[in-house]
Motif scaffolding. Sequence first.
Motif, PDB file in Angstrom:
ATOM      1  N   LEU A   1       0.852  -1.188   0.000  1.00 45.68           N
ATOM      2  CA  LEU A   1       0.000   0.000   0.000  1.00 45.68           C
ATOM      3  C   LEU A   1       0.887   1.238   0.000  1.00 45.68           C
ATOM      4  O   LEU A   1       1.879   1.300   0.737  1.00 45.68           O
ATOM      5  CB  LEU A   1      -0.906   0.030   1.230  1.00 45.68           C
ATOM      6  CG  LEU A   1      -1.896  -1.127   1.408  1.00 45.68           C
ATOM      7  CD1 LEU A   1      -2.716  -0.907   2.673  1.00 45.68           C
ATOM      8  CD2 LEU A   1      -2.805  -1.257   0.202  1.00 45.68           C
ATOM      9  N   TYR A   2       0.504   2.253  -0.787  1.00 44.15           N
ATOM     10  CA  TYR A   2       1.319   3.452  -0.938  1.00 44.15           C
ATOM     11  C   TYR A   2       0.532   4.706  -0.559  1.00 44.15           C
ATOM     12  O   TYR A   2      -0.689   4.759  -0.659  1.00 44.15           O
ATOM     13  CB  TYR A   2       1.803   3.576  -2.383  1.00 44.15           C
ATOM     14  CG  TYR A   2       2.720   2.465  -2.817  1.00 44.15           C
ATOM     15  CD1 TYR A   2       4.096   2.563  -2.639  1.00 44.15           C
ATOM     16  CD2 TYR A   2       2.202   1.304  -3.387  1.00 44.15           C
ATOM     17  CE1 TYR A   2       4.945   1.530  -3.033  1.00 44.15           C
ATOM     18  CE2 TYR A   2       3.044   0.262  -3.776  1.00 44.15           C
ATOM     19  CZ  TYR A   2       4.414   0.385  -3.603  1.00 44.15           C
ATOM     20  OH  TYR A   2       5.251  -0.640  -3.981  1.00 44.15           O
ATOM     21  N   GLY A   3       1.272   5.743  -0.161  1.00 36.23           N
ATOM     22  CA  GLY A   3       0.702   7.057   0.075  1.00 36.23           C
ATOM     23  C   GLY A   3      -0.350   7.070   1.154  1.00 36.23           C
ATOM     24  O   GLY A   3      -0.171   6.515   2.239  1.00 36.23           O
TER      25      GLY A   3
ATOM     26  N   ALA B   1      -0.804   5.514   4.926  1.00 36.13           N
ATOM     27  CA  ALA B   1      -0.752   6.439   6.061  1.00 36.13           C
ATOM     28  C   ALA B   1      -1.981   6.343   6.953  1.00 36.13           C
ATOM     29  O   ALA B   1      -1.883   6.449   8.181  1.00 36.13           O
ATOM     30  CB  ALA B   1      -0.587   7.873   5.552  1.00 36.13           C
ATOM     31  N   THR B   2      -3.154   6.152   6.355  1.00 34.15           N
ATOM     32  CA  THR B   2      -4.391   6.157   7.144  1.00 34.15           C
ATOM     33  C   THR B   2      -5.205   4.877   6.978  1.00 34.15           C
ATOM     34  O   THR B   2      -6.350   4.808   7.407  1.00 34.15           O
ATOM     35  CB  THR B   2      -5.273   7.367   6.768  1.00 34.15           C
ATOM     36  OG1 THR B   2      -5.680   7.244   5.401  1.00 34.15           O
ATOM     37  CG2 THR B   2      -4.509   8.670   6.947  1.00 34.15           C
TER      38      THR B   2
ATOM     39  N   PRO C   1       3.957   4.714   3.510  1.00 32.13           N
ATOM     40  CA  PRO C   1       3.204   5.972   3.656  1.00 32.13           C
ATOM     41  C   PRO C   1       3.882   7.183   3.031  1.00 32.13           C
ATOM     42  O   PRO C   1       3.197   8.151   2.677  1.00 32.13           O
ATOM     43  CB  PRO C   1       3.086   6.130   5.175  1.00 32.13           C
ATOM     44  CG  PRO C   1       4.217   5.333   5.733  1.00 32.13           C
ATOM     45  CD  PRO C   1       4.384   4.173   4.813  1.00 32.13           C
ATOM     46  N   LEU C   2       5.197   7.152   2.880  1.00 34.87           N
ATOM     47  CA  LEU C   2       5.909   8.307   2.336  1.00 34.87           C
ATOM     48  C   LEU C   2       6.217   8.169   0.851  1.00 34.87           C
ATOM     49  O   LEU C   2       6.846   9.049   0.256  1.00 34.87           O
ATOM     50  CB  LEU C   2       7.209   8.531   3.117  1.00 34.87           C
ATOM     51  CG  LEU C   2       7.035   8.800   4.620  1.00 34.87           C
ATOM     52  CD1 LEU C   2       8.384   9.016   5.277  1.00 34.87           C
ATOM     53  CD2 LEU C   2       6.114   9.992   4.859  1.00 34.87           C
TER      54      LEU C   2
ATOM     55  N   SER D   1      -3.062  12.099   7.927  1.00 38.36           N
ATOM     56  CA  SER D   1      -2.932  12.152   9.392  1.00 38.36           C
ATOM     57  C   SER D   1      -1.619  12.789   9.830  1.00 38.36           C
ATOM     58  O   SER D   1      -1.113  12.514  10.912  1.00 38.36           O
ATOM     59  CB  SER D   1      -3.061  10.746  10.012  1.00 38.36           C
ATOM     60  OG  SER D   1      -4.392  10.286   9.928  1.00 38.36           O
ATOM     61  N   LEU D   2      -1.059  13.640   8.976  1.00 36.49           N
ATOM     62  CA  LEU D   2       0.204  14.297   9.280  1.00 36.49           C
ATOM     63  C   LEU D   2       0.044  15.782   9.579  1.00 36.49           C
ATOM     64  O   LEU D   2       1.030  16.479   9.824  1.00 36.49           O
ATOM     65  CB  LEU D   2       1.186  14.122   8.110  1.00 36.49           C
ATOM     66  CG  LEU D   2       1.601  12.688   7.786  1.00 36.49           C
ATOM     67  CD1 LEU D   2       2.470  12.654   6.534  1.00 36.49           C
ATOM     68  CD2 LEU D   2       2.342  12.071   8.964  1.00 36.49           C
TER      69      LEU D   2
END
Length: 458
Positions: free
Chosen positions: A48-50, A54-55, A114-115, A447-448
């Motif tokens: 999973l990306y991005g 992240a969420t 996530p990054l 969520s950043l």
Amino acid sequence: MTISVFDLFSVGIGPSSSHTVGPMRAGADFADELRSSPSTVRAVVVDLYGSLAATGRGHGTQPAVLLGLEGNRPETVDPDYVEKRGAEIEATRRVSFGRRDEVPLCAEDIVLHPLTVLPRHTNGIRFRAELADGTVHEAVYYSVGGGFVERESGADTVNPLAGTPGVPHDFDTAAALLETCPRTGRTVPQLMLENEIALHGGPSDVAEREVRAGLLHIWEVMEACIERGFRAEGMLPGGLGVKRRAPGLYRRLIDSDGADAMDWLNVAAMAVNEENACGGRIVTAPTNGAAGIVPAVLYYALKFRPHLAERREETVCDYLLTAAAIAVLYKRRASISGAEVGCQGEVGSACSMAAGALAQVMGATPAQVENAAEIGIEHNLGLTCDPIGGLVQIPCIERNAIASVKAVNAARIALHGDGTHRVSLDQAIETMRQTGADMLSKYKETSLGGLAVNVPEC
């Protein structure tokens, strides 16, 4: 790409169209590709990306992917089964790939990046299957908002009707829509109905009945979601300690013979989004995070406008067709993905859709419909997507209620005018697109930033 009303309003499950519904569809599509393979699948790797990475935990992305790989689809899967089967997968650490091959895989095995954002969209999923004959099958999907899923290889979509050519009234701008109405002598919902009939096999009484029945079914699911939300007590899942408030407000309105239209509007929107937060049966409208607005405004119209309730079926069909026409413009000209343009693309577009649709059923001209839709988005420009803990709860639930009130007000303002106004809907949609492009990524469902970092989760 021709977009069907039933792609924009699709039955699914909560809490997120882009992070739950889309990933499940992607997993099911990938499994379907290998279903006819003579060789068994012995291993699957999922990345999973991005924003999905992240969420995803708060949105239930991992279990949605796993259930999709087992062949489940959001439009038919039982929400209770999702929770039950998800727990079984985690206990056994195995999935039944395509309901055929037992493969070692669970939520913990899904790799998160996530990054890392893939080139096409921030919601990226990569599947890699190793077969017993030594071959490897790989595919990349993008969950682009509203449950729409596209393949990296092109603009292919796995949504049921999207991409079907040959509608009689194609349009991708509000200006084109406004030009077509007087030229053809059709209203906005009449144009959309003729397009939808074409997608269902061409002009015929059977096709029209099928489309109208489908629209009424969409409203039945929306209305059932509202009614469930009125009565379901308890706390929302996820650990934030958020109490379901719709049942309490509903009881107070009933006990006080509640005739306050705005309170009913608020409670209907909150009921839907509390159901969504619990992973319940939902209709994307045009997303799950904004799923309360379109049904709440229609609920309000049928409850407080007797002349609309008297012709209920016509009202429902015209309302949903008009809302879908407006959604087409956002989908084609900008985005309905919070991970791409912030919440203005979700709640903002839904507010615009509901405003224009309400104006239509209240007797507006096409120009007044366009005016109402423009007012609805103009006053949501710049809205960020920063849910606490990645959960579709704070600020999402209240935000749907506030936007529902905005939609009604936008329709009322437009109906007091003659459709003439300074800012066009096309200009407002382009502004939304540019604003989303300029918005820092930390405010786009990561969520950043925003509430997600300034409010403690516990």
